[in-house]
Design an enzyme around this catalytic site. Structure first.
Site, short mmCIF file in Angstrom:
data_model
loop_
_atom_site.label_atom_id
_atom_site.label_comp_id
_atom_site.label_asym_id
_atom_site.label_seq_id
_atom_site.Cartn_x
_atom_site.Cartn_y
_atom_site.Cartn_z
N TYR A 89 -29.22 7.69 -18.37
CA TYR A 89 -28.77 7.36 -17.02
C TYR A 89 -29.98 6.85 -16.24
O TYR A 89 -30.86 7.61 -15.86
CB TYR A 89 -28.18 8.61 -16.37
N LYS A 137 -26.01 4.30 -18.93
CA LYS A 137 -25.31 4.05 -17.67
C LYS A 137 -26.33 3.39 -16.76
O LYS A 137 -27.33 4.01 -16.35
CB LYS A 137 -24.78 5.34 -17.05
N VAL A 193 -18.85 2.87 -15.93
CA VAL A 193 -18.65 4.26 -15.51
C VAL A 193 -18.57 4.19 -13.99
O VAL A 193 -19.58 4.06 -13.30
CB VAL A 193 -19.79 5.18 -15.97
N THR A 247 -21.28 11.64 -8.84
CA THR A 247 -20.03 11.75 -8.08
C THR A 247 -19.40 13.12 -8.24
O THR A 247 -18.69 13.59 -7.35
CB THR A 247 -19.05 10.66 -8.55
#
Length: 306
Positions: free
Chosen positions: A143, A171, A211, A55
């Site tokens: 991630y 994540k 998150v 993001t």
């Protein structure tokens, strides 16, 4: 008979995957805007901020900009929130350099994505993460987002990586709940929902929190889901998650990247964001109007039940 309390999440429960604000005219890094946005997010309930993630447009920000952003946000939030810095690239050496720079700039942890494009096999994926974890003193968040990288961090690979003392969290954007349940049962890794629609489901399974991309525009509303669950009011937690579904779908599953929808909505709300960098393009006015209307409905619905 009493049960042992679950360990405290390493970086808080409610983390926002913060956008990287740019100036409207030159698309330069807007450090003042980043500080104002970060302060607002923490004031509105975020325990932590992820900088320079998906993001945060990490592919189109420079190494220097990433470090400057950490410095600025740390100055704005102090010790009120953890800072997790996205440092993942397709190049192990570059990732190590970014991890060391993030440590120097004041980050509390680093987020490392699976190397993308080259699609390394699992032994190479494992070695990549170990190399980065060995390079700095910061804890590392794996991630797992195969939809973007093309490569999964397989559960067995994660179990081996969990033995590393600085690899502490994940994540999760794998869309593999069975695999996540196996890992929750067999490791001490803290799992954070990386998909907003999974916030309550993963938390109820023993996850650490989230998150969130949508937290950029609805930090209080998403934090309330976790607060209700922790208070034992699972019905209210489910209701609050359901209330957020319309906005989550519009922002994350309607054909535009989350960065684009977040920045469009933040701009409409008068909050720091600025443009997206190419190759991304801004959301059209019709989409922004739709997002704004959904956000207003969520805000209006966010009233005590009873």
């Amino acid at each position: 008979m009493t049960t042992a309390a679950a360990p405290a999440p390493p970086f808080g429960r409610a983390l926002c995957a913060m956008v990287t604000p740019f100036t409207a005219t030159s698309e330069a890094l807007d450090l003042d805007g980043a500080q104002r946005l970060a302060d607002r997010l923490v004031t509105e309930g975020c325990d932590g901020l992820l900088l320079s993630g998906t993001t945060g447009e990490s592919p189109t920000t420079t190494d220097a900009e990433k470090a400057e952003l950490i410095h600025a946000v740390r100055e704005a939030v102090g010790d009120r929130a953890s800072i997790v810095a996205g440092v993942g690239t397709a190049d192990t050496r570059h990732t190590v350099e970014l991890a060391l720079a993030a440590e120097k700039a004041g980050a509390d942890a680093v987020l490392v994505v699976t190397p993308y494009y080259s699609r390394p096999p699992q032994d190479a994926v494992e070695e990549h993460f170990r190399t980065v974890a060995d390079a700095s003193g910061l804890p590392l968040v794996l991630y797992d987002i195969p939809g973007r990288t093309g490569t999964r961090i397989e559960p067995d690979t994660m179990l081996r990586l969990a033995e590393h003392p600085r690899i502490v969290a994940v994540k999760d954007c794998s869309y593999d709940f069975l695999g996540v349940q196996r890992l929750l049962a067999r490791s001490e890794l803290a799992f954070y929902a990386g998909c907003d629609e999974h916030i309550l489901a993963l938390y109820a399974m023993g996850g650490a929190g989230y998150v969130s991309t949508v937290a950029n525009v609805a930090p209080r509303q998403l934090r309330a889901v976790l607060d209700a669950f922790d208070a034992g009011d699972t019905a209210r937690a489910a209701l609050l998650q359901q209330r957020a579904t319309e906005l989550i779908e519009l922002m994350m599953a309607s054909g535009l990247p989350g960065t684009v929808t977040v920045k469009g909505l933040l701009g409409a709300l008068g909050l720091p964001a600025g443009p997206v960098r190419a190759p991304l393009r801004p959301a059209g006015q019709d989409r922004v109007d739709e997002l704004l209307a959904a956000h207003e409905r969520l805000t209006a619905a966010f009233a005590p039940v009873g």
